[in-house]
Design an enzyme around this catalytic site. Sequence first.
Site, PDB file in Angstrom:
ATOM      1  N   HIS A  77       0.823  -1.210   0.000  1.00  0.00           N
ATOM      2  CA  HIS A  77       0.000   0.000   0.000  1.00  0.00           C
ATOM      3  C   HIS A  77       0.861   1.266   0.000  1.00  0.00           C
ATOM      4  O   HIS A  77       2.024   1.249   0.395  1.00  0.00           O
ATOM      5  CB  HIS A  77      -0.940  -0.004   1.208  1.00  0.00           C
ATOM      6  CG  HIS A  77      -2.071  -0.987   1.065  1.00  0.00           C
ATOM      7  ND1 HIS A  77      -2.968  -1.264   2.068  1.00  0.00           N
ATOM      8  CD2 HIS A  77      -2.445  -1.746   0.001  1.00  0.00           C
ATOM      9  CE1 HIS A  77      -3.855  -2.157   1.639  1.00  0.00           C
ATOM     10  NE2 HIS A  77      -3.559  -2.470   0.390  1.00  0.00           N
ATOM     11  N   GLU A  79       0.890   3.913   1.859  1.00  0.00           N
ATOM     12  CA  GLU A  79       1.386   4.400   3.151  1.00  0.00           C
ATOM     13  C   GLU A  79       2.644   3.636   3.550  1.00  0.00           C
ATOM     14  O   GLU A  79       3.628   4.223   4.003  1.00  0.00           O
ATOM     15  CB  GLU A  79       0.325   4.210   4.247  1.00  0.00           C
ATOM     16  CG  GLU A  79      -1.023   4.846   3.939  1.00  0.00           C
ATOM     17  CD  GLU A  79      -1.986   3.868   3.270  1.00  0.00           C
ATOM     18  OE1 GLU A  79      -1.625   3.246   2.251  1.00  0.00           O
ATOM     19  OE2 GLU A  79      -3.117   3.745   3.775  1.00  0.00           O
ATOM     20  N   CYS A 103      -5.602   1.197   5.895  1.00  0.00           N
ATOM     21  CA  CYS A 103      -6.111  -0.093   6.372  1.00  0.00           C
ATOM     22  C   CYS A 103      -5.406  -0.451   7.682  1.00  0.00           C
ATOM     23  O   CYS A 103      -4.490   0.235   8.129  1.00  0.00           O
ATOM     24  CB  CYS A 103      -5.885  -1.171   5.314  1.00  0.00           C
ATOM     25  SG  CYS A 103      -4.164  -1.711   5.167  1.00  0.00           S
ATOM     26  N   CYS A 106      -1.533  -1.017   7.364  1.00  0.00           N
ATOM     27  CA  CYS A 106      -0.793   0.241   7.270  1.00  0.00           C
ATOM     28  C   CYS A 106      -0.834   0.993   8.599  1.00  0.00           C
ATOM     29  O   CYS A 106       0.146   1.645   8.971  1.00  0.00           O
ATOM     30  CB  CYS A 106      -1.345   1.106   6.146  1.00  0.00           C
ATOM     31  SG  CYS A 106      -0.932   0.452   4.525  1.00  0.00           S
TER      32      CYS A 106
HETATM   33 ZN   LIG Z   1      -2.937  -0.362   3.791  1.00  0.00          ZN
END
Ligand SMILES: [Zn+2]
Length: 159
Positions: A77, A79, A103, A106
């Site tokens: 992801h 982040e 999420c 992260c």
């Molecule tokens: Zn994430």
Amino acid sequence: MKRQDYISWDEYFMGIAHLAGMRSKDPNTQVGACIVSDDNKILSMGYNGFPRGCSDDEFPWEREGDVLDTKYAFVTHSELNAILNYRGGTLEGSKLYVSLFPCNECAKAIIQAGIKTIVYDSDKYADTPTTLASKKMLKAAGVEFYQYKKTGRKITLDM
Ligand SMILES: [Zn+2]
């Protein structure tokens, strides 16, 4: 007299987060992140994609099927990429701008990296378990988060 219509810090950094997201090869979801210091210097950026060496043309972008045939097993992801892309030292006390609420995976990385504030744009998965778990951890860890307030300004770039 100085210009009055210059963009705000929030517009600037959220704009950069969205611009980073435009680099994503994911056909369904493009997310970008931008990490800044408390004195408004950009420290790092990231977008969702496969790890280095994992070909965008060979690894799957599917969302359904056997886990090994989906992107979920492989995608990093935005982040986490932004956190891992930072090689300059510590992110302790920094601020994360991201185009979609982080999420739970992260959130763990954000907390452990010492990021103290999250400014997010979309929260379209607010009711999902991963987002609920994320918010539960962020609150427990004292990470502040607030939604970016749209200004209605249209920013265009001729490339
Ligand atoms: Zn994430």
